[in-house]
Structure formats: C-alpha cells, structure tokens
Write an enzyme that holds these catalytic residues in place. Structure first.
Site, PDB file in Angstrom:
ATOM      1  CE  LYS A  42       1.889  29.503  -6.951  1.00 45.98           C
ATOM      2  NZ  LYS A  42       2.178  30.668  -6.138  1.00 45.98           N
ATOM      3  NE  ARG A 112       2.971  34.008  -8.743  1.00 41.59           N
ATOM      4  CZ  ARG A 112       1.730  34.007  -9.226  1.00 41.59           C
ATOM      5  NH1 ARG A 112       0.714  34.223  -8.436  1.00 41.59           N
ATOM      6  NH2 ARG A 112       1.505  33.744 -10.481  1.00 41.59           N
ATOM      7  N   GLY A 121      -2.615  31.998   0.019  1.00 46.35           N
ATOM      8  CA  GLY A 121      -2.497  33.257   0.755  1.00 46.35           C
ATOM      9  C   GLY A 121      -1.686  33.173   2.043  1.00 46.35           C
ATOM     10  CG  MET A 123       3.963  30.428   2.858  1.00 46.88           C
ATOM     11  SD  MET A 123       4.946  29.071   2.270  1.00 46.88           S
ATOM     12  CE  MET A 123       3.815  28.180   1.253  1.00 46.88           C
ATOM     13  NE  ARG A 362      -4.827  27.444  -5.936  1.00 44.19           N
ATOM     14  CZ  ARG A 362      -4.470  28.514  -5.260  1.00 44.19           C
ATOM     15  NH1 ARG A 362      -3.270  28.604  -4.756  1.00 44.19           N
ATOM     16  NH2 ARG A 362      -5.309  29.512  -5.083  1.00 44.19           N
ATOM     17  CG  HIS A 480     -19.280  15.775  30.270  1.00 41.26           C
ATOM     18  ND1 HIS A 480     -20.287  16.674  30.022  1.00 41.26           N
ATOM     19  CD2 HIS A 480     -19.864  14.640  30.671  1.00 41.26           C
ATOM     20  CE1 HIS A 480     -21.441  16.091  30.297  1.00 41.26           C
ATOM     21  NE2 HIS A 480     -21.218  14.858  30.698  1.00 41.26           N
ATOM     22  CB  SER A 805     -12.244  -1.660  22.681  1.00 42.68           C
ATOM     23  OG  SER A 805     -12.629  -0.444  22.085  1.00 42.68           O
ATOM     24  CB  CYS A 872     -14.427   2.736  21.605  1.00 41.93           C
ATOM     25  SG  CYS A 872     -13.631   2.383  23.176  1.00 41.93           S
ATOM     26  CE1 TYR A 892     -14.846  -1.660  17.915  1.00 39.73           C
ATOM     27  CE2 TYR A 892     -14.448  -4.015  17.643  1.00 39.73           C
ATOM     28  CZ  TYR A 892     -14.640  -2.905  18.465  1.00 39.73           C
ATOM     29  OH  TYR A 892     -14.622  -3.051  19.826  1.00 39.73           O
TER      30      TYR A 892
HETATM   31  C1  PEP Z   1     -11.317   6.358  26.064  1.00 44.83           C
HETATM   32  O1  PEP Z   1     -10.715   6.574  27.106  1.00 44.83           O
HETATM   33  O2  PEP Z   1     -10.821   6.474  24.941  1.00 44.83           O
HETATM   34  C2  PEP Z   1     -12.723   5.938  26.105  1.00 44.83           C
HETATM   35  C3  PEP Z   1     -13.371   5.610  25.011  1.00 44.83           C
HETATM   36  O3  PEP Z   1     -13.341   5.984  27.306  1.00 44.83           O
HETATM   37  P1  PEP Z   1     -13.895   7.349  27.958  1.00 44.83           P
HETATM   38  O4  PEP Z   1     -13.757   8.426  26.969  1.00 44.83           O
HETATM   39  O5  PEP Z   1     -15.288   7.089  28.331  1.00 44.83           O
HETATM   40  O6  PEP Z   1     -12.984   7.513  29.139  1.00 44.83           O
END
Ligand code: PEP
Ligand code: MG
Length: 915
Positions: A42, A112, A121, A123, A362, A480, A805, A872, A892
C-alpha cells in the site's frame, strides 16, 4: 509457499540513527513502487501514484523494519521514530493548511496496515483519528456540517475502542458492545437507519460510547491526539500477529518476517453530502477477467460503509449519470493505473465535495480464471511480456480451470460447518454416504454422493470412484484418502478433526449441526471448507474439451488454457511426469501434458475387484508355496495393467515401483470383510484373525514394507519383474510396435546392500524374460530416496542406482518424525504458533527435508554425473516445492494427473524466477 524471498526487510541493526523509518507521500514523496519490502504494497503504491500525478491525499508510511523492531524489542520503537513522525505530521499540516489536534480546521488521519503482499481485511484500520471533544467542533465549523462531524467522531470512538482498546463482543454469538448501544438507541428513538440519527442523537451516542470505554478500561477515551496516533500505530503492528492474519499468511505462504508497514494519511470525506462519494473499483472484472470497468460506490458515505454492507452500493456504471464528471475522471484513472502498473488494479477512491482522490491501489485479487484471462489478454495488448504474463498467474489458479467450482452466489448463502485440510481441489456436493456400499446404492438411484469416512482404506475405493468427493475426519494430505483422491482427480477434504462420524448411528456431527446419511453436504477441496446442504457447482470447460464432450472452438477458456500451457512448455526445464497406476489415469495425464510416469504404485493396482483378495491372500500366506500360489494369480493382472500403461504412455518412460504397502493398509479391519475374505479363501475366520494378529505391527509405516518385503520374500520381486518385462515384450512385439521405456524403482532403501539385493533379482529375471522373448529392452533400475539414511549415504547408493526419486512423503515423515497418516493433536497449535510455516506434507520443508535432498542430489551426482533425479512425493504438485526442485537441478517432478498443468506452469515460473 513463496520461500524465495523470505528475508525480512532489515538493513543493519534496527534503531541505528542513520536508518530512515518514515517515508512521506503526496507532497514531497520519498518512496516508489519498487520499495514494497520496506513500505509494504500500500505504502509503495501510494508513493508511486503520487509521483505519477494521481490525486493522493498526503501522508507517510512507517516502514516494515519498525514492525520487526516492534516484535524484536518488546513492542518498542526505534528511538528516532517519534521525531520523524512529528515532522511528517508537520509536513502534512503545512501542505493542507490544517493542524493535527487544533480546534479550528483540524487535520484528521487514517492509520492503516500494509504488508508486502496485500492481506485484505486481515489487519486493523482506524479512520477519523484526531477527533476529540474540541476538534469535533472545529470539524463541524470547518465543514459547516455538524452532523457530519459528530458522525465521524462516533465512528472513530467505536473503531478505536474496538481495535486499540480491545472492547469487543465476549463471544461469537454476541454483537459487539458498540453496536448494542447503537441498536438500543435506534430502537428507543424508533429509527431504522444510522442516517436517521440527528446531531443530538449522535452526541448522545458519543457520550454513551465514552462511558462504555471508561467502564471497560477504567480510563477516559484519550483526548490527546498524539496519544491516539501512537495507540493506533501500535494496534496496527499488533494486528500483524492476530489469528486471522496468521491463518491468512499460512494459506498464502507469507512469511512472518516480512512484517507490515503502517500508513498514516490525511482523511478525505465521502460523507459530506450528495456531491461526495466513496467506492472501490477494479480495472477489469476480477471474477471472469473480462476487460470491463467493475466496482461499486456509495454517495455520501465513508469507506467502511461500502465494505460493511450497511447500505447496498451502486454498480460503478451508475456513476456515469449520477456524478458524470467524476466518472470521466475515474475512467482516466482506470486506464492510467493499468498502463502504469501493468496489471489489473483494485483501487479505492473518495470524492470529497466533487473532488476525486485515490486512496489506494493494488494488484487486484482475482479468481483463477480471471488470472489466466487477464495475463493472456494483457500480453496480447502488449501491457506485459510473455514471461511476465506467466509469472503473473498463480500456478495454483490453473487448477480452477480444471475442477468443478461452486456457483459464487450459492456459496455466499452457504453455511460453513467445519474445515479440514484441502487435499484434492475442486467443489463437490452430494448426499452423505458413510460406506462404499451406501455410496454405490445412492449412485444407482441417480444421486450424487460425498463419501464421508473417519479415514479410508482400499475397501473404500469403489465408493471413492463413484463419489463426487471424499471427506475424512482423520489423516493428513499424504494419507491414503488424499493421495488416492488426487490421483483419481476427486475432490477431497481430509483431517477435518472438528467433525465426528458415527458409523453406527450414521451421523456426521460438526459442532451443533448433525447430518445423517442421505443428507446433502458440500466440500471445497481447494480451501478445506465443509458446508451444510447442496451448493450448485459447474463443470470445467477445459476438462470437457479434453474428454471430447465440448468442441474446442466453443471454449474461450480452453484457448486461454492452451496458450498458457504452450508458453509454459517453452520456458520450463523440468520434465513433468505423473503418478499413475492405471491406463485411464495415464491417458488423462498425457492429455494434460505428462511426459512420463514417475511413480506407478503397484500395490494400487490391486485395489479393484477381487484382486484385493489375492493381494490379501499373498500377505496372509504362511509360507513361500502359498505365497507363490497367490502371486501366480496376481501376475496376469499385473502384466495386463503394465501392458495398458506402456501402451498409454507410448514410449514415454514408465517408473514402476515394486510393492511397498504398509501392510495394515491392505488388511481388512472390520469383521464383515474378514468373514467374507475367509469364505473366499476357503479358510476359517479364526485363521484370518490369527494371521492378521501375527502380522500386526505397532508401527506399520516403519515396519515390513518397501524393499523389506522383497528382501523377505524374493518371490514378490520376481513376480513383479516378470510381469513388467513380459508386458514390455508383448507391447514391443505387438502390431503397433510401441516402444517401451521401463524404469524399475525399489522403495524405502536405506542401505546400499538392500538395493543390491533387489537389483540382483530384477536383473536376473529381466535377462531371463528378454532372452526368452528375444527382444531388446532398455531399462533402468533405481531407488527411492525416502528415508534419511538413503540421503546421507547417497554416494554409496548412487554407485549401483540408475536414478533416484525423492519420496518426500516418507522422507518428511521420517525426517520430522511425524506421522503422515495422522498429523496429531498438536498440529493445530503448531500452525497457530507458526512453528511449521506450512503443512510439511504439502510443501517441502526446505530447510530440513530440503537439506537432505540437496545432500543426496549432490553426493549422488558426484559419484555418477548422469544420475537421473526426480521427485514423486505429493510435494511434486506444489508450486513452491517445484521451484525448489528446479533449483536443485532435478530432471523431473511427478505429480498426480490433474496436477500436471499446474506443475507445467510452476516449472516454467521456476525457470523464469531463477534465471
Ligand atoms: C513417498 O513416500 O513420497 C512416496 C511417493 O511413496 P508412498 O507415498 O507410496 O509411500
Ligand atoms: Mg513412500
């Protein structure tokens, strides 16, 4: 989370004399737009607007450094601040010919907050500061409007009493004490609106407010305007750490260290009569991004009237008739602001007796769709480059183009009954089903369903598949329920500890609200909100085009989406893979732009139909013979699925992880399912119960899972390897001669010897199949890095691995010693105290887990420069984690299919940001 710029704006030791803490604007202007870190958004923009000639009432900004000083030194201020503020006030007085605290023509100011990123909104704000029993008369005389002066005074006392003196309602049900007094007064006078109160009524109100303050604080309302000012400054700094602000910062990844600035600005009044007004405007439509002037205003009102909804404001277009000259000026401001700030602006204005003032501007908050549309169109209008346009779109907002969203109007009327963790984005509404069977039944009746469980297990998969969304009262964002939901593209809210589910009574209770099976519930997997009842939602156009139910040329949204994706691909360095276990998921991911599979959780392939029974038979087997028998039944399923995956991925790399279930996830918990299983296996129920007991582990997550399974039972690894290579051979030799590129991944490795053990089996079986089938298959064998020991000994492990990974779900769990299934009762407190700046299972804990990743990457690549590196864990779909992975030099990231577009954009942004 934006961990990229966590540093606070502190130059040297706070309190040292040469530091400048106060920056004027509006007359002599010290700041500019590039000084957000120091002046907050601001303050920086007020200075910028003043310097480009926009009509900004004069004022000054107290820098964010003062906020940090305030917290670091027991709520005290740098020694030089008082003098600096005094002279800044003198400057405004000189400019306006008014005097702060004087009985004739007094100067009033607003105080302000203003953080580096706006936190609308969250603060506190004080208006009309500088009024007391004397100056109110001065204001009355100067304005010639005594009612106006007393109206300002009563508003000021109320705000000051609430914000600075902390006089508030005792509980949520109660109205605040100032409103109670106002309501009582109106009732007694028989008037409905505040506007009907006379000057005398307002004077009476002021008296009553002041006596409330005396009663509550034991002190009189401060008449000294300097005392008022310092009280307000302190309150605004304190509001940086109020609960709302903390929650907001966590949601948007704003670091506490940034602090807020405080802006003190001369008041201008929109409530001086019919040629005065106040309003808020957006240079483009923040809901859909359309290039149209959008906003609302109220004649004869102060700013908070527009926000508070006391009176219904008019759309901005009405102003063209009501105040035509001002409207023309406002149109000019609109285009000047856009051309100058080169982004959609959300600005506040006041017209004081026919004279237009701009109070703030803003970059406007906008929906995901609007973010995309505005960026693309502004690039086409040459207001920004392609690079800037890409950086302007919050990566998360791509999601809102892909998921169903609630109808905004319907949402406003809906009742939030609880909140959980946002685990699978999108909007879902349906009847409550507490079991997969109940879900199926409802669906057969043609109804939509939200599956509500304390937690989910593979038994629930069918129910999950058919549901609009999944709600659980336990479990974190990598539990899960959450990871299956995300992979399926289902809306999911998990870990909603404020709801309790009673399966016997078939009730879901949230505070006083009790819902039964069949009642409607709605969940927002983007925010974690849970609503009572049905809320209309709309499907995503992009998804409909990709699925073929809408023609591409009929959807402008799809065109916008494609444009952004094309731009992103041009810039990003990271490859984007997906976590997919079925051909359908793989195909969806490819349609979204996935370049490979980074994780196929083979145990997930056994969720469906009677496969889970064979899986359970395998787990429950007492010896190798029995186990091999079960594995033989599983092999054809696995092979068929791998064939499907290889075909769907059409030569792209496919990382297949060998079996890794914490066994408890696969064993039946309830008696009915145990009995059914015993029947199917042709064994007594007691046997099933006994075996489950024998396999019981206190800590299944740290038990016989991952590579330990394959080491204990090599026949499992053999079967899986065989299935992979048989499938690869079949696809290679098929009519279409599709290429295959398998990468076999060994889970939960902590010792090089563990990997070696499994590698030997994989290579042996692979060679057997390759020779038998007479094919050439290029394949890699690598490991997950998901326990700290693997990261620490990465140099040893890299010698025999083709790739790493990062399994950041388990790596987070094991590094923090924090269960991914159940974040525990302390989590909420940790969030409140900002001990975890983010949910560590959602966004990589860069200074902890991240260090292990850095170590593993550098040690691994020192040993083997061509070592392929990926991630992953669920973090792979999180933009700030993606930025981190880019900086780490990973090859990746692999996320769930619906997250692929977000990851593409986030990866491009990481490249641009880190150039
Ligand atoms: C992990 O642990 O990050 C993973 C990809 O394997 P999982 O979630 O199947 O344990
Ligand atoms: Mg894991």
């Amino acid at each position: 989370m934006n961990k990229i710029a966590r540093k606070p704006a502190t130059r040297g030791k706070p309190g040292t004399r040469n530091n400048k803490y106060v920056f004027a604007f509006g007359g002599k202007t010290d700041g500019n737009a590039s000084m957000r870190e120091l002046l907050g958004g601001k303050g920086a923009n007020l200075a910028e607007m003043a310097s480009i000639g926009l009509p900004v009432p004069p004022g000054f900004t107290i820098s964010t450094e003062v906020c940090n000083h305030f917290y670091a030194y027991k709520e005290s201020y740098p020694a030089s601040l008082r003098g600096d503020i005094d002279s800044a006030i003198r400057q405004i007085e000189k400019q306006l010919g008014k005097k702060f605290g004087a009985s004739g023509n007094p100067l009033l100011v607003s105080v302000r907050s203003g953080a580096r990123d706006s936190m609308p909104g969250m603060m506190d704000t004080i208006l009309n500061l500088g009024l007391n029993d004397e100056t109110v008369e001065g204001l009355a005389a100067a304005s010639g409007n005594s009612r106006f002066a007393w109206d300002c005074y009563r508003r000021f006392i109320q705000m000051y009493g609430d914000v600075v003196l902390g006089i508030q309602a005792e509980n949520e049900e109660e109205e605040d004490p100032f409103h109670q007094i106002l309501d009582r007064l109106k009732l007694g006078l028989g008037v409905e609106s505040d506007g009907d109160l006379t000057t005398e009524n307002l004077q009476d109100l002021v008296k009553k407010y002041k006596s409330l303050i005396r009663k509550k604080t034991g002190k009189s309302f401060p008449q000294d305007v300097i005392e008022q000012l310092w009280g307000a400054i302190g309150a605004v700094f304190k509001s940086w750490k109020n609960e709302r602000a903390i929650i907001y910062r966590q949601q948007y990844g704003i670091p506490t260290e940034w602090g807020t600035a405080v802006n003190v600005q001369a008041m201008v009044f929109g409530n001086l009569g019919s040629s005065s007004a106040t309003g808020v405007a957006f240079t483009r439509d923040p809901a859909n991004g359309e290039k149209s002037f959008y906003g609302e205003y109220l004649v004869n009102a102060q700013g908070e009237d527009v926000v508070a909804g006391v009176r219904t404001p008019n759309p901005i277009s009405f102003m063209a008739e009501e105040l035509p000259e001002n409207f023309r000026d406002l149109e000019k401001v609109r285009s000047k602001l856009e051309r100058h700030f080169k982004d959609m602006q959300d600005f506040e204005f006041t017209i004081e007796d026919g004279r237009l003032f701009i109070l703030q501007t803003r970059n406007g908050k906008r929906t995901g769709l609007a973010a995309v549309r505005i960026a693309v169109e502004m690039q086409r209008e040459r207001l920004m480059t392609q690079e800037t346009a890409l950086l302007k779109i919050p990566a998360e907002s791509i999601d809102s183009l892909l998921v169903p969203v609630f109808d905004i109007k319907a949402l406003k009327a809906a009742q939030v009954i609880a909140r959980g963790l946002p685990a699978g984005p999108g909007a879902a509404t349906g009847r409550i089903a507490f079991t997969a069977a109940a879900a199926e039944l409802e669906i057969k009746r043609g109804n939509k369903v939200v599956l509500c469980r304390t937690e989910t297990s593979p038994d629930d998969l069918k129910g999950m598949l058919h549901s609009q969304g999944i709600l659980t009262s336990r479990g974190g964002v990598s539990s899960h329920a959450a990871l299956v939901a995300r992979q399926l593209g289902k809306v999911c809210v998990c870990g909603a500890s404020d709801i309790s589910i009673n399966y016997e009574r078939k009730t879901l209770t949230a505070g006083k609200v009790v819902l039964r099976e069949g009642d409607y519930i709605s969940i927002d997997g983007t925010t974690g909100a849970i609503y009572k009842g049905m809320i209309e939602s709309a499907d995503s156009e992009v998804k409909r085009v990709l699925e073929g139910s809408l023609r591409q040329d009929k959807s402008y949204t799809f065109e916008l989406f494609q444009t952004v994706m094309k731009w992103a691909d041009r810039h990003r360095q990271l490859k984007i893979r997906t976590n997919a276990d079925t051909p359908a998921m793989a195909r969806q991911a490819v349609a979204f732009g996935a370049e490979g599979i980074g994780l196929c959780r083979t145990e997930h392939m056994f969720f469906e139909g009677n496969r889970i029974d064979y899986m359970r038979q395998m787990i429950l087997a007492v010896d190798e013979v029995e186990r091999r028998a079960a594995l033989t039944k599983l092999l054809p399923f696995q092979k068929k699925d791998f064939v499907g995956l290889f075909r769907a991925m059409d030569g792209r790399p496919v990382t297949i992880r060998l079996l890794d279930p914490p066994l408890h996830e696969f064993l039946p918990h309830d008696d009915v399912v145990r009995r059914q299983l015993a029947q199917k296996l042709g064994v007594p129920l007691e046997f099933v119960i006994e075996r489950i007991k024998a396999l019981h582990e206190e800590n299944p997550m740290l038990g016989c899972r991952g590579c330990r399974l394959g080491i204990l039972h090599p026949e499992i690894t053999e079967m899986q390897t065989r299935a992979i290579f048989e499938a690869a051979a079949q696809v290679l030799k098929g009519k279409k001669k599709i290429r295959v590129n398998p990468e076999i991944m060994i889970p939960l490795v902590g010792f090089r010897a563990e990997l070696q053990d499994q590698l030997d089996i994989v290579h042996r079986v692979a060679q057997e199949v390759i020779q038998k089938r007479g094919v050439k298959i290029n394949y890699l064998v690598g490991t997950m890095v998901e326990v700290p020991r693997a990261a620490i000994t990465a140099d040893e492990i890299a010698e025999i691995a083709d790739f790493f990974s990062f399994g950041t779900n388990d790596l987070t769990q094991t590094t923090l010693g924090l269960s991914r299934d159940d974040m525990g009762s302390f989590y909420e407190e940790y969030q409140k105290k900002e001990i975890y700046s983010q949910n560590p299972f959602a966004s990589i804990d860069q200074s902890g887990v991240g260090k292990l990743m850095t170590l593993a990457s550098s040690h691994g690549r020192q040993v083997k420069s061509e070592l392929k590196l990926g991630i992953c864990g669920e973090h792979a779909g999180d933009p700030s984690s993606i930025d981190f992975c880019h900086r780490l030099g990973l090859n990746y990231v692999s996320c769930s299919p619906p997250r692929v577009p977000v990851a593409r954009l986030a990866a491009a942004q990481a490249t641009l940001r880190n150039k």
